[in-house]
Design a protein around this motif. Structure first.
Motif, PDB file in Angstrom:
ATOM      1  N   LYS A  25       0.553  -1.549  -0.147  1.00 43.51           N
ATOM      2  CA  LYS A  25      -0.142   0.225   0.357  1.00 43.51           C
ATOM      3  C   LYS A  25       0.704   0.942   0.412  1.00 43.51           C
ATOM      4  CE  LYS A  25      -3.552  -2.160   2.575  1.00 43.51           C
ATOM      5  NZ  LYS A  25      -4.348  -1.890   3.553  1.00 43.51           N
ATOM      6  N   LEU A  26       0.660   2.142  -0.341  1.00 46.47           N
ATOM      7  CA  LEU A  26       1.253   3.760  -0.357  1.00 46.47           C
ATOM      8  C   LEU A  26       0.715   4.660   0.447  1.00 46.47           C
ATOM      9  CD1 LEU A  26       1.441   4.365  -5.039  1.00 46.47           C
ATOM     10  CD2 LEU A  26       3.052   3.330  -4.118  1.00 46.47           C
ATOM     11  N   PRO A  27       1.780   5.113   0.605  1.00 42.39           N
ATOM     12  CA  PRO A  27       1.744   5.508   1.436  1.00 42.39           C
ATOM     13  C   PRO A  27       0.825   7.308   1.795  1.00 42.39           C
ATOM     14  CG  PRO A  27       3.745   6.347   1.521  1.00 42.39           C
ATOM     15  CD  PRO A  27       3.242   4.893   0.585  1.00 42.39           C
ATOM     16  N   GLY A  28      -0.215   7.186   2.882  1.00 46.44           N
ATOM     17  CA  GLY A  28      -1.327   8.485   1.529  1.00 46.44           C
ATOM     18  C   GLY A  28      -0.761   9.933   2.502  1.00 46.44           C
ATOM     19  N   LEU A  85       8.120  14.134  11.444  1.00 48.84           N
ATOM     20  CA  LEU A  85       7.955  13.578  12.894  1.00 48.84           C
ATOM     21  C   LEU A  85       6.675  12.540  12.943  1.00 48.84           C
ATOM     22  CD1 LEU A  85       9.102  16.553  15.705  1.00 48.84           C
ATOM     23  CD2 LEU A  85      10.642  14.923  13.874  1.00 48.84           C
ATOM     24  N   ARG A  86       7.330  11.523  13.333  1.00 48.84           N
ATOM     25  CA  ARG A  86       5.481  10.918  13.820  1.00 48.84           C
ATOM     26  C   ARG A  86       4.768  11.915  15.132  1.00 48.84           C
ATOM     27  NH1 ARG A  86      10.433   7.086  13.838  1.00 48.84           N
ATOM     28  NH2 ARG A  86      10.344   5.659  12.633  1.00 48.84           N
ATOM     29  N   VAL A  87       3.909  11.471  14.628  1.00 46.60           N
ATOM     30  CA  VAL A  87       3.149  11.815  16.757  1.00 46.60           C
ATOM     31  C   VAL A  87       2.943  12.014  17.526  1.00 46.60           C
ATOM     32  CG1 VAL A  87       1.408   9.907  16.063  1.00 46.60           C
ATOM     33  CG2 VAL A  87       0.342  12.216  17.065  1.00 46.60           C
ATOM     34  N   SER A  88       3.824  10.804  17.945  1.00 50.09           N
ATOM     35  CA  SER A  88       4.879  10.176  18.791  1.00 50.09           C
ATOM     36  C   SER A  88       5.614  11.467  19.302  1.00 50.09           C
ATOM     37  CB  SER A  88       4.514   8.388  19.408  1.00 50.09           C
ATOM     38  OG  SER A  88       5.338   8.420  17.852  1.00 50.09           O
ATOM     39  N   ALA A 145       0.307  11.397   8.049  1.00 44.24           N
ATOM     40  CA  ALA A 145       0.276  11.403   6.554  1.00 44.24           C
ATOM     41  C   ALA A 145       0.884  12.453   6.152  1.00 44.24           C
ATOM     42  CB  ALA A 145      -0.909  11.974   6.199  1.00 44.24           C
ATOM     43  N   LEU A 146       0.748  13.547   7.504  1.00 44.39           N
ATOM     44  CA  LEU A 146       2.309  14.620   7.253  1.00 44.39           C
ATOM     45  C   LEU A 146       3.633  15.034   6.884  1.00 44.39           C
ATOM     46  CD1 LEU A 146       0.843  16.931  10.506  1.00 44.39           C
ATOM     47  CD2 LEU A 146       0.155  17.027   7.498  1.00 44.39           C
ATOM     48  N   ARG A 147       4.069  13.588   7.886  1.00 45.28           N
ATOM     49  CA  ARG A 147       5.139  12.984   7.121  1.00 45.28           C
ATOM     50  C   ARG A 147       5.298  12.422   6.584  1.00 45.28           C
ATOM     51  NH1 ARG A 147       9.233   9.787  10.752  1.00 45.28           N
ATOM     52  NH2 ARG A 147       9.926   7.490  10.295  1.00 45.28           N
ATOM     53  N   HIS A 148       4.819  11.358   6.177  1.00 49.42           N
ATOM     54  CA  HIS A 148       4.864  11.179   4.946  1.00 49.42           C
ATOM     55  C   HIS A 148       4.724  12.022   2.764  1.00 49.42           C
ATOM     56  CE1 HIS A 148       4.182   6.828   6.100  1.00 49.42           C
ATOM     57  NE2 HIS A 148       2.423   7.162   6.066  1.00 49.42           N
ATOM     58  N   SER A 149       3.926  13.265   3.980  1.00 50.25           N
ATOM     59  CA  SER A 149       4.045  14.516   2.904  1.00 50.25           C
ATOM     60  C   SER A 149       5.349  15.002   2.483  1.00 50.25           C
ATOM     61  CB  SER A 149       3.200  15.268   2.533  1.00 50.25           C
ATOM     62  OG  SER A 149       1.457  15.002   3.145  1.00 50.25           O
ATOM     63  N   PHE A 150       5.916  15.231   4.135  1.00 50.90           N
ATOM     64  CA  PHE A 150       7.398  15.570   4.579  1.00 50.90           C
ATOM     65  C   PHE A 150       8.102  14.547   3.554  1.00 50.90           C
ATOM     66  CE2 PHE A 150      11.105  14.865   6.084  1.00 50.90           C
ATOM     67  CZ  PHE A 150      11.880  16.171   6.703  1.00 50.90           C
ATOM     68  N   ALA A 151       8.061  13.829   3.078  1.00 49.04           N
ATOM     69  CA  ALA A 151       9.636  12.785   2.378  1.00 49.04           C
ATOM     70  C   ALA A 151       8.742  12.796   1.647  1.00 49.04           C
ATOM     71  CB  ALA A 151       9.082  11.549   2.905  1.00 49.04           C
ATOM     72  N   THR A 152       7.468  12.523   0.865  1.00 48.88           N
ATOM     73  CA  THR A 152       7.081  12.423  -0.202  1.00 48.88           C
ATOM     74  C   THR A 152       7.719  14.209  -0.728  1.00 48.88           C
ATOM     75  OG1 THR A 152       6.101  11.046  -0.110  1.00 48.88           O
ATOM     76  CG2 THR A 152       5.932  12.502  -1.837  1.00 48.88           C
ATOM     77  N   HIS A 153       7.403  14.975  -0.703  1.00 44.89           N
ATOM     78  CA  HIS A 153       8.282  16.706  -1.478  1.00 44.89           C
ATOM     79  C   HIS A 153       9.223  16.673  -1.514  1.00 44.89           C
ATOM     80  CE1 HIS A 153       3.653  17.453   0.040  1.00 44.89           C
ATOM     81  NE2 HIS A 153       3.379  17.164  -0.666  1.00 44.89           N
ATOM     82  N   LEU A 154       9.863  15.963  -0.610  1.00 48.91           N
ATOM     83  CA  LEU A 154      11.373  16.407   0.028  1.00 48.91           C
ATOM     84  C   LEU A 154      12.247  15.688  -1.589  1.00 48.91           C
ATOM     85  CD1 LEU A 154      12.767  15.553   3.344  1.00 48.91           C
ATOM     86  CD2 LEU A 154      12.859  17.930   1.627  1.00 48.91           C
ATOM     87  N   ILE A 155      11.359  14.649  -2.083  1.00 46.02           N
ATOM     88  CA  ILE A 155      11.816  13.671  -3.483  1.00 46.02           C
ATOM     89  C   ILE A 155      11.611  14.709  -4.917  1.00 46.02           C
ATOM     90  CG2 ILE A 155      11.753  11.767  -4.852  1.00 46.02           C
ATOM     91  CD1 ILE A 155      11.413  10.084  -1.548  1.00 46.02           C
ATOM     92  N   THR A 206       5.299   7.410  -4.531  1.00 40.27           N
ATOM     93  CA  THR A 206       4.230   8.528  -4.574  1.00 40.27           C
ATOM     94  C   THR A 206       5.082  10.052  -4.862  1.00 40.27           C
ATOM     95  OG1 THR A 206       5.503   8.839  -1.965  1.00 40.27           O
ATOM     96  CG2 THR A 206       3.340   7.910  -2.030  1.00 40.27           C
ATOM     97  N   SER A 207       5.823   9.960  -5.592  1.00 41.02           N
ATOM     98  CA  SER A 207       6.474  11.034  -6.140  1.00 41.02           C
ATOM     99  C   SER A 207       6.195  11.348  -7.397  1.00 41.02           C
ATOM    100  CB  SER A 207       7.960  11.088  -5.678  1.00 41.02           C
ATOM    101  OG  SER A 207       8.503  12.295  -6.379  1.00 41.02           O
ATOM    102  N   ASN A 208       6.085  12.807  -7.513  1.00 41.79           N
ATOM    103  CA  ASN A 208       5.502  12.821  -9.542  1.00 41.79           C
ATOM    104  C   ASN A 208       6.768  13.787  -9.873  1.00 41.79           C
ATOM    105  OD1 ASN A 208       5.993  15.408  -8.530  1.00 41.79           O
ATOM    106  ND2 ASN A 208       4.083  16.902  -9.059  1.00 41.79           N
ATOM    107  N   ARG A 209       8.745  13.344  -9.254  1.00 50.05           N
ATOM    108  CA  ARG A 209       8.703  13.816 -10.432  1.00 50.05           C
ATOM    109  C   ARG A 209       9.386  13.218 -11.188  1.00 50.05           C
ATOM    110  NH1 ARG A 209      15.276  12.931  -6.879  1.00 50.05           N
ATOM    111  NH2 ARG A 209      14.830  10.629  -7.515  1.00 50.05           N
ATOM    112  N   ASP A 210       9.234  11.869 -11.165  1.00 48.43           N
ATOM    113  CA  ASP A 210       9.741  11.163 -12.462  1.00 48.43           C
ATOM    114  C   ASP A 210       9.349  11.209 -13.478  1.00 48.43           C
ATOM    115  OD1 ASP A 210      12.001   9.794 -11.792  1.00 48.43           O
ATOM    116  OD2 ASP A 210      12.111   8.579 -11.044  1.00 48.43           O
TER     117      ASP A 210
END
Length: 380
Positions: A208-211, A242-245, A336-346, A373-377
């Motif tokens: 499953k792809l991260p949201g 960051l993770r929520v925890s 999902a904010l953490r997932h978004s952070f990583a995807t936007h960096l890529i 999840t990145s649109n770079r390519d």
């Protein structure tokens, strides 16, 4: 200033907190915007469910327009008991291991095996969440065995049991992996048996792809939050990945404005790591510090009881309310904010090994998921 009077409130035996605003339309209009607050036409009163963290959210949501008084209760301690029974229980157990429940239906020999299994997990300093998971999964096996000693099981027995658990009980692929890990721990770590569990085929996990949220959605979510504490916490989760925890566990001393870093202590896997502190985030943290007093060594974001951390559940509810206000219907929790952070960096071309370090992943394969999840390519 306007006043909100708190009082006990019950509907068909279910406990709520009543909010008496003395027919003040300004306060009523504000409460109407607060998630999960409802109006009782019969009782002519606003009310909300007794959920952990809601008293703090009510205080922060209404602080600009009204003060809150518990005069509808016999005392403030009565109010606290009415609102926070779950918090009190958790506060007692913060420094103690999770309570071990007696499992019914086990033979004396298998009950002893379960106790030794749990004791070894604690001796090896596994986290409480891992202990609970392993103990629960191992217990499911012991319940099926009835009077047969678990230490007599063979490789074929384990295979037949796993087929039964997946086909008859319908456990998921993830649960099957957790159960095999628990069984593996018992035989290899407690009985010192050769790693025979590796011979058992593991079900393939669903990929499953991260949201994620796009940058416009992130901006809309953050900008919809007016409360300084809530906005700072959500922005921190996104800007530092960051993770929520990890957000709620931050201490005031963990932020180093001179080096522009944030120290994340004992994160997943009990590993410390350092993440970058952006200039925008530093400005927000300073604004937050002017409004909310923090103590040296104390939690950066305190909960509704002084000295305790803000609850994970409350922060999840803050995000959901922000998404509703921003009109973001895409599913996704604070993670999902953490997932978004990583995807936007890529998307921006950041090296994936650098992202791995920022996220604290021990395995690069975990980080590589974000390439999908990145649109770079796709934009090349």
């Amino acid at each position: 200033m306007n006043t909100i009077v708190l009082k006990p409130f019950f509907i068909q035996g279910t406990r709520y907190v009543g909010l008496d605003v003395r027919r003040n339309p300004a306060v009523g209009s504000l409460l109407r915007k607060m998630p999960k607050v409802k109006w009782s036409q019969v009782h002519k009163c606003w009310f909300f469910p007794v959920l952990t963290g809601w008293y703090t959210q009510l205080q922060e949501f209404t602080r600009e327009i009204a003060s809150i008084t518990p005069s509808g209760f016999a005392s403030e301690s009565a109010l606290e008991f009415f609102l926070f029974p779950a918090i009190k229980e958790r506060k007692k157990s913060v420094s103690k291991p999770a309570r071990v429940l007696v499992v019914q239906g086990l033979s004396e020999e298998n009950r002893q095996a379960l106790e030794e299994f749990t004791r070894l997990l604690r001796l090896k300093a596994y986290s409480e969440s891992t202990i609970r998971t392993y103990r629960n999964e191992f217990t499911q096996l012991l319940k099926v065995l009835r009077n047969r000693p678990v230490n007599t099981l063979t490789l074929d027995d384990i295979k037949r049991y796993m087929v039964y658990a997946m086909q008859e009980k319908g456990i998921s692929e993830n649960t099957a992996h957790s159960r095999l890990n628990a069984i593996k721990f018992y035989f290899e770590q407690l009985l010192n048996v050769d790693p025979f569990v590796w011979a058992i085929p593991r079900p393939k996990k669903a990929e499953k792809l991260p949201g994620i949220f796009n940058q416009e959605e992130i901006s809309a979510i953050i900008n919809s939050v007016k409360n300084t504490k809530h906005k700072t916490m959500l922005m921190l989760a996104y800007s530092a990945g960051l993770r929520v925890s990890e957000v709620v566990a931050l201490r005031a001393d963990d932020v180093d404005s001179k080096r522009m870093i944030i120290l994340i202590r004992r994160a997943k896997g009990k590993k410390d790591r350092i993440v970058s502190l952006s200039p925008v985030m530093l400005v927000m943290l300073r604004e937050y510090a002017r409004e909310y007093a923090t103590t040296k060594g104390g939690y950066l974001f305190e909960g509704n009881i002084k000295g305790t951390s803000y609850s994970v559940r409350s922060l999840q509810e803050v995000l959901q309310a922000a998404k509703n206000r921003a009109g973001v219907i895409k599913p996704g929790s604070v993670h999902a904010l953490r997932h978004s952070f990583a995807t936007h960096l890529i998307d921006k071309g950041t090296d994936v090994t650098m992202i791995q370090k920022l996220l604290g992943h021990s395995d690069l394969k975990t980080t590589l998921r974000y390439l999908h999840t990145s649109n770079r390519d796709l934009l090349r």
